[in-house]
Design an enzyme around this catalytic site. Structure first.
Site, PDB file in Angstrom:
ATOM      1  N   CYS A   1       1.231  -1.103  -0.372  1.00 14.49           N
ATOM      2  CA  CYS A   1      -0.045  -0.168   0.073  1.00 14.49           C
ATOM      3  C   CYS A   1       1.097   1.574   0.285  1.00 14.49           C
ATOM      4  O   CYS A   1       0.173   2.803  -0.082  1.00 14.49           O
ATOM      5  CB  CYS A   1      -0.459   0.198   1.398  1.00 14.49           C
ATOM      6  SG  CYS A   1      -2.045  -1.561   1.116  1.00 14.49           S
TER       7      CYS A   1
ATOM      8  N   HIS B   1      -3.923   6.859   2.519  1.00 15.43           N
ATOM      9  CA  HIS B   1      -4.131   5.331   2.407  1.00 15.43           C
ATOM     10  C   HIS B   1      -5.410   4.797   3.087  1.00 15.43           C
ATOM     11  O   HIS B   1      -5.597   5.021   4.087  1.00 15.43           O
ATOM     12  CB  HIS B   1      -3.181   4.390   2.464  1.00 15.43           C
ATOM     13  CG  HIS B   1      -3.574   3.108   2.674  1.00 15.43           C
ATOM     14  ND1 HIS B   1      -3.856   2.489   1.434  1.00 15.43           N
ATOM     15  CD2 HIS B   1      -3.172   2.199   3.283  1.00 15.43           C
ATOM     16  CE1 HIS B   1      -4.255   1.222   1.815  1.00 15.43           C
ATOM     17  NE2 HIS B   1      -3.585   1.028   3.002  1.00 15.43           N
TER      18      HIS B   1
ATOM     19  N   ASN C   1     -10.310  -0.607   0.508  1.00 20.56           N
ATOM     20  CA  ASN C   1      -8.656  -0.888   0.132  1.00 20.56           C
ATOM     21  C   ASN C   1      -8.338  -0.862  -1.483  1.00 20.56           C
ATOM     22  O   ASN C   1      -8.610  -1.820  -1.491  1.00 20.56           O
ATOM     23  CB  ASN C   1      -8.292  -1.637   1.310  1.00 20.56           C
ATOM     24  CG  ASN C   1      -7.022  -1.331   1.599  1.00 20.56           C
ATOM     25  OD1 ASN C   1      -5.936  -0.853   0.279  1.00 20.56           O
ATOM     26  ND2 ASN C   1      -5.977  -2.079   2.771  1.00 20.56           N
TER      27      ASN C   1
HETATM   28  O1  UT7 Z   1      -4.008  -1.292   4.032  1.00 22.19           O
HETATM   29  C1  UT7 Z   1      -3.621  -2.649   4.451  1.00 22.19           C
HETATM   30  C2  UT7 Z   1      -3.615  -2.850   5.847  1.00 22.19           C
HETATM   31  N1  UT7 Z   1      -4.625  -3.569   6.317  1.00 22.19           N
HETATM   32  C3  UT7 Z   1      -5.023  -2.035   6.454  1.00 22.19           C
HETATM   33  O2  UT7 Z   1      -5.254  -1.606   7.505  1.00 22.19           O
HETATM   34  C4  UT7 Z   1      -6.247  -3.733   8.208  1.00 22.19           C
HETATM   35  C5  UT7 Z   1      -6.668  -3.212   9.494  1.00 22.19           C
HETATM   36  N2  UT7 Z   1      -7.040  -3.914  10.118  1.00 22.19           N
HETATM   37  C6  UT7 Z   1      -8.510  -2.894  10.733  1.00 22.19           C
HETATM   38  O3  UT7 Z   1      -8.851  -2.761   9.803  1.00 22.19           O
HETATM   39  C7  UT7 Z   1      -9.008  -4.096  11.292  1.00 22.19           C
HETATM   40  O4  UT7 Z   1      -8.314  -4.602  12.549  1.00 22.19           O
HETATM   41  C8  UT7 Z   1     -10.473  -4.620  10.608  1.00 22.19           C
HETATM   42  C9  UT7 Z   1     -11.339  -4.367   9.993  1.00 22.19           C
HETATM   43  C10 UT7 Z   1      -9.622  -5.948   9.545  1.00 22.19           C
HETATM   44  C11 UT7 Z   1     -10.707  -5.737  11.376  1.00 22.19           C
HETATM   45  O5  UT7 Z   1     -11.412  -5.103  12.494  1.00 22.19           O
HETATM   46  P1  UT7 Z   1     -11.423  -4.564  14.257  1.00 22.19           P
HETATM   47  O6  UT7 Z   1     -12.260  -4.241  14.739  1.00 22.19           O
HETATM   48  O7  UT7 Z   1      -9.781  -5.344  14.676  1.00 22.19           O
HETATM   49  O8  UT7 Z   1     -11.936  -6.420  14.831  1.00 22.19           O
HETATM   50  P2  UT7 Z   1     -10.758  -7.610  14.907  1.00 22.19           P
HETATM   51  O9  UT7 Z   1     -10.218  -8.166  13.948  1.00 22.19           O
HETATM   52  O10 UT7 Z   1     -10.134  -7.567  16.597  1.00 22.19           O
HETATM   53  O11 UT7 Z   1     -12.218  -9.405  15.427  1.00 22.19           O
HETATM   54  C12 UT7 Z   1     -13.219  -8.555  16.023  1.00 22.19           C
HETATM   55  C13 UT7 Z   1     -14.327  -9.788  15.996  1.00 22.19           C
HETATM   56  C14 UT7 Z   1     -14.105 -11.203  16.146  1.00 22.19           C
HETATM   57  O12 UT7 Z   1     -14.595 -11.831  16.702  1.00 22.19           O
HETATM   58  P3  UT7 Z   1     -14.918 -12.458  18.215  1.00 22.19           P
HETATM   59  O13 UT7 Z   1     -13.358 -13.062  18.099  1.00 22.19           O
HETATM   60  O14 UT7 Z   1     -14.895 -10.971  19.018  1.00 22.19           O
HETATM   61  O15 UT7 Z   1     -15.464 -13.297  17.935  1.00 22.19           O
HETATM   62  C15 UT7 Z   1     -13.799 -11.620  14.017  1.00 22.19           C
HETATM   63  O16 UT7 Z   1     -14.065 -12.684  14.358  1.00 22.19           O
HETATM   64  O17 UT7 Z   1     -15.326  -9.188  14.410  1.00 22.19           O
HETATM   65  C16 UT7 Z   1     -15.158 -10.731  13.594  1.00 22.19           C
HETATM   66  N3  UT7 Z   1     -15.062 -10.121  12.900  1.00 22.19           N
HETATM   67  C17 UT7 Z   1     -16.203 -10.192  12.116  1.00 22.19           C
HETATM   68  N4  UT7 Z   1     -17.377  -9.832  12.656  1.00 22.19           N
HETATM   69  C18 UT7 Z   1     -18.146  -9.728  10.955  1.00 22.19           C
HETATM   70  C19 UT7 Z   1     -13.904 -10.630  11.653  1.00 22.19           C
HETATM   71  N5  UT7 Z   1     -14.171  -9.721  10.214  1.00 22.19           N
HETATM   72  C20 UT7 Z   1     -15.719  -8.741  10.555  1.00 22.19           C
HETATM   73  C21 UT7 Z   1     -16.761  -8.995   9.381  1.00 22.19           C
HETATM   74  N6  UT7 Z   1     -17.991  -9.115  10.022  1.00 22.19           N
HETATM   75  N7  UT7 Z   1     -16.291  -9.136   8.706  1.00 22.19           N
END
Ligand code: UT7
Length: 330
Positions: free
Chosen positions: A116, A257, A287
């Site tokens: 990115c 980004h 993204n």
């Molecule tokens: O350009 C490349 C660089 N990448 C990035 O910038 C990505 C950076 N990270 C993020 O944007 C975020 O971490 C995400 C959007 C990917 C995820 O959001 P988060 O608030 O960090 O969620 P998490 O990974 O901590 O997950 C929290 C919960 C989990 O469930 P449990 O374990 O608490 O039951 C996940 O399984 O949310 C769940 N989850 C979802 N639920 C519904 C993860 N993805 C999803 C989804 N829909 N799509």
């Protein structure tokens, strides 16, 4: 890095595939919802390339628009740099294919794999050829067909990514004040595996097993990347302004980004930049990695958000982990 280079963006272009994929459609593939995606990322929809499209075709459309905007013909291009992590082929480079598609001369053409951060890195690198009079007009492209490396069974990643291309022609400034004032580029290879594609490379060559285990898709530790991103985006924004000797308040526009709206809002708030000064299109495109800043810059120019003499900064981070910034007086 304090730069002070007399290099300007002469023209920009972008290409977005027509096909729109809504959050509701994503919810048909994985256990997610429109509300969750909007709340956690700011994404409402993204684009997906279709039949007959590829990274090269998208790059070509964006490049043709940038060339037209700059008033430069393909045979006036002296160097082509394409930032991408989704090349059409492992070999040859996307930039070489693009050179032939555009009808350019036999000029050097190579790809930049900084995820990115790639477009910002490519601009910094390409500008050095201009400053050193090794090239007059350089075509810099960010193009990604990310949906080809996205696992549509992984809800932690598949909701984030979209396909797009953006391009710019850079050249020696025609007006004295237009400058690349400062920039940063760096990498933390110690955290390389936070975002990776485990299979299909030299370490794990493509095999039935790598495909069965879905190792040819992007894998990401989202939360750890998130923490890194918020801190790093804020610090490169502030530090780049300091290196150029300008106040953050003097910025006319921040082109970040488009990784996650919460990351953008948090970094800009900490830096004291109001959101009116920030380019946001993640709601429409998700993204698009190396294409993200390129498309953001182009749309800001098209919408008249950038005027002569304005201070504009691009800030990016991504797999590597890498980061990059570029502050320009345009
Ligand atoms: O350009 C490349 C660089 N990448 C990035 O910038 C990505 C950076 N990270 C993020 O944007 C975020 O971490 C995400 C959007 C990917 C995820 O959001 P988060 O608030 O960090 O969620 P998490 O990974 O901590 O997950 C929290 C919960 C989990 O469930 P449990 O374990 O608490 O039951 C996940 O399984 O949310 C769940 N989850 C979802 N639920 C519904 C993860 N993805 C999803 C989804 N829909 N799509």
């Amino acid at each position: 890095m304090k730069l002070g280079w007399p290099v300007e963006i002469a023209g920009t272009g972008a290409y977005l595939p027509e096909r729109v994929v809504t959050n509701d459609e994503m919810a048909q593939y994985v256990d997610t919802s429109h509300d969750w995606i909007v709340q956690r990322t700011g994404i409402h929809e993204r684009r997906r390339a279709g039949p007959g499209e590829s990274t090269v075709t998208m790059a070509k459309h964006a490049s043709e628009a940038a060339l037209a905007d700059a008033g430069v013909t393909p045979d006036e291009i002296d160097l082509i740099v394409v930032a991408t992590i989704t090349p059409d082929y492992q070999l040859p480079a996307t930039a070489c294919l693009l050179q032939a598609e555009l009808g350019c001369r036999w000029v050097p053409a190579y790809d930049m794999a900084a995820a990115c951060s790639g477009y910002v890195w490519a601009l910094i690198q390409a500008a050095q050829y201009v400053v050193n009079d090794l090239a007059q007009n350089v075509l810099v492209v960010g193009a990604e067909y990310l949906t080809t490396i996205t696992d549509m069974q992984d809800r932690g990643t598949c909701i984030l990514f979209g396909d797009a291309a953006g391009a710019a022609v850079i050249r020696r400034s025609q007006v004295a004040d237009r400058r690349m004032l400062a920039g940063q580029w760096g990498a933390d290879g110690y955290r390389s595996m936070l975002i990776n594609i485990p299979g299909g490379g030299a370490k794990e060559p493509a095999s039935h097993r790598t495909v069965d285990e879905r190792l040819h898709f992007m894998h990401m530790k989202g939360r750890e990347v998130y923490k890194f991103a918020v801190t790093q985006m804020h610090s490169i924004l502030v530090d780049t302004c300091a290196e150029a000797g300008v106040s953050v308040d003097d910025l006319k526009l921040v082109v970040p980004h488009q990784s996650n709206l919460r990351i953008i809002e948090s970094a800009c708030k900490r830096a004291g930049v109001p959101m009116e000064k920030v380019v946001v299109n993640i709601n429409r495109y998700g993204n698009s990695s190396a294409a993200s800043c390129a498309v953001g810059l182009h749309e800001a120019r098209q919408e008249g958000r950038i005027q002569e003499g304005d201070l504009v900064i691009m800030v990016a981070f991504g797999a590597g982990l890498t980061w990059g910034s570029l502050l320009m007086r345009v």
